[in-house]
Motif scaffolding. Sequence first.
Motif, PDB file in Angstrom:
ATOM      1  N   THR A   1       0.803  -1.228   0.000  1.00 16.03           N
ATOM      2  CA  THR A   1       0.000   0.000   0.000  1.00 16.03           C
ATOM      3  C   THR A   1       0.831   1.271   0.000  1.00 16.03           C
ATOM      4  OG1 THR A   1      -0.155  -0.066   2.407  1.00 16.03           O
ATOM      5  CG2 THR A   1      -1.947  -1.093   1.154  1.00 16.03           C
ATOM      6  N   VAL A   2       2.120   1.175   0.309  1.00 17.80           N
ATOM      7  CA  VAL A   2       2.975   2.358   0.339  1.00 17.80           C
ATOM      8  C   VAL A   2       3.570   2.650  -1.032  1.00 17.80           C
ATOM      9  CG1 VAL A   2       5.056   3.373   1.343  1.00 17.80           C
ATOM     10  CG2 VAL A   2       3.514   2.029   2.778  1.00 17.80           C
ATOM     11  N   ASP A   3       4.200   1.656  -1.647  1.00 13.45           N
ATOM     12  CA  ASP A   3       4.891   1.915  -2.914  1.00 13.45           C
ATOM     13  C   ASP A   3       4.348   1.123  -4.109  1.00 13.45           C
ATOM     14  OD1 ASP A   3       5.828  -0.640  -2.510  1.00 13.45           O
ATOM     15  OD2 ASP A   3       7.905  -0.049  -2.186  1.00 13.45           O
ATOM     16  N   ALA A   4       3.250   0.408  -3.909  1.00 12.21           N
ATOM     17  CA  ALA A   4       2.583  -0.370  -4.958  1.00 12.21           C
ATOM     18  C   ALA A   4       3.443  -1.491  -5.532  1.00 12.21           C
ATOM     19  CB  ALA A   4       2.086   0.534  -6.079  1.00 12.21           C
ATOM     20  N   SER A   5       4.501  -1.884  -4.815  1.00 10.40           N
ATOM     21  CA  SER A   5       5.324  -2.998  -5.281  1.00 10.40           C
ATOM     22  C   SER A   5       4.547  -4.306  -5.096  1.00 10.40           C
ATOM     23  CB  SER A   5       6.646  -3.049  -4.520  1.00 10.40           C
ATOM     24  OG  SER A   5       6.413  -3.275  -3.147  1.00 10.40           O
ATOM     25  N   PRO A   6       4.829  -5.302  -5.918  1.00  6.59           N
ATOM     26  CA  PRO A   6       4.125  -6.586  -5.801  1.00  6.59           C
ATOM     27  C   PRO A   6       4.339  -7.234  -4.439  1.00  6.59           C
ATOM     28  CG  PRO A   6       5.344  -6.468  -7.853  1.00  6.59           C
ATOM     29  CD  PRO A   6       5.750  -5.280  -7.038  1.00  6.59           C
ATOM     30  N   ASP A   7       3.339  -7.927  -3.968  1.00  6.63           N
ATOM     31  CA  ASP A   7       3.390  -8.658  -2.704  1.00  6.63           C
ATOM     32  C   ASP A   7       4.483  -9.718  -2.768  1.00  6.63           C
ATOM     33  OD1 ASP A   7       2.749  -9.951  -0.287  1.00  6.63           O
ATOM     34  OD2 ASP A   7       1.285 -11.212  -1.298  1.00  6.63           O
ATOM     35  N   GLN A   8       5.428  -9.644  -1.862  1.00  7.02           N
ATOM     36  CA  GLN A   8       6.530 -10.608  -1.847  1.00  7.02           C
ATOM     37  C   GLN A   8       6.153 -11.920  -1.159  1.00  7.02           C
ATOM     38  OE1 GLN A   8       9.436 -10.045  -3.561  1.00  7.02           O
ATOM     39  NE2 GLN A   8       8.262  -8.286  -4.249  1.00  7.02           N
ATOM     40  N   ALA A   9       5.102 -11.893  -0.358  1.00  5.40           N
ATOM     41  CA  ALA A   9       4.700 -13.086   0.384  1.00  5.40           C
ATOM     42  C   ALA A   9       3.772 -13.992  -0.424  1.00  5.40           C
ATOM     43  CB  ALA A   9       4.007 -12.681   1.682  1.00  5.40           C
ATOM     44  N   LEU A  10       3.315 -13.531  -1.594  1.00  3.50           N
ATOM     45  CA  LEU A  10       2.410 -14.303  -2.442  1.00  3.50           C
ATOM     46  C   LEU A  10       1.159 -14.759  -1.679  1.00  3.50           C
ATOM     47  CD1 LEU A  10       5.031 -16.388  -4.420  1.00  3.50           C
ATOM     48  CD2 LEU A  10       3.956 -14.239  -5.080  1.00  3.50           C
ATOM     49  N   VAL A  11       0.519 -13.824  -1.010  1.00  6.54           N
ATOM     50  CA  VAL A  11      -0.675 -14.081  -0.212  1.00  6.54           C
ATOM     51  C   VAL A  11      -1.869 -14.372  -1.115  1.00  6.54           C
ATOM     52  CG1 VAL A  11      -2.325 -13.012   1.386  1.00  6.54           C
ATOM     53  CG2 VAL A  11       0.126 -12.670   1.695  1.00  6.54           C
ATOM     54  N   THR A  12      -2.674 -15.331  -0.708  1.00  5.07           N
ATOM     55  CA  THR A  12      -3.972 -15.586  -1.331  1.00  5.07           C
ATOM     56  C   THR A  12      -5.030 -15.403  -0.257  1.00  5.07           C
ATOM     57  OG1 THR A  12      -3.070 -17.162  -2.915  1.00  5.07           O
ATOM     58  CG2 THR A  12      -5.426 -17.302  -2.474  1.00  5.07           C
TER      59      THR A  12
END
Length: 70
Positions: A45-56
């Motif tokens: 939510t801060v820098d719009a980078s992809p989720d590194q944890a691969l949450v579903t």
Amino acid sequence: DAVAPSLFSVPRLREPPRIDGIVDMRGWPENEWSMAAWLSGFSDTVDASPDQALVTAIVGYDNANLYVAF
């Protein structure tokens, strides 16, 4: 730069899932989560980078509650 929010539909579940801390997929496709939406591709939510944890996230609702499992 702001990122436009993603939209998704939350489906109604045929029956409420058991709240026990386990998303049990045995019996698929006719189990308690079979009608739920499976969401992935989240971003920071801060820098719009992809989720590194691969949450579903698994999401559904009934007449009384909104259910979200990770």
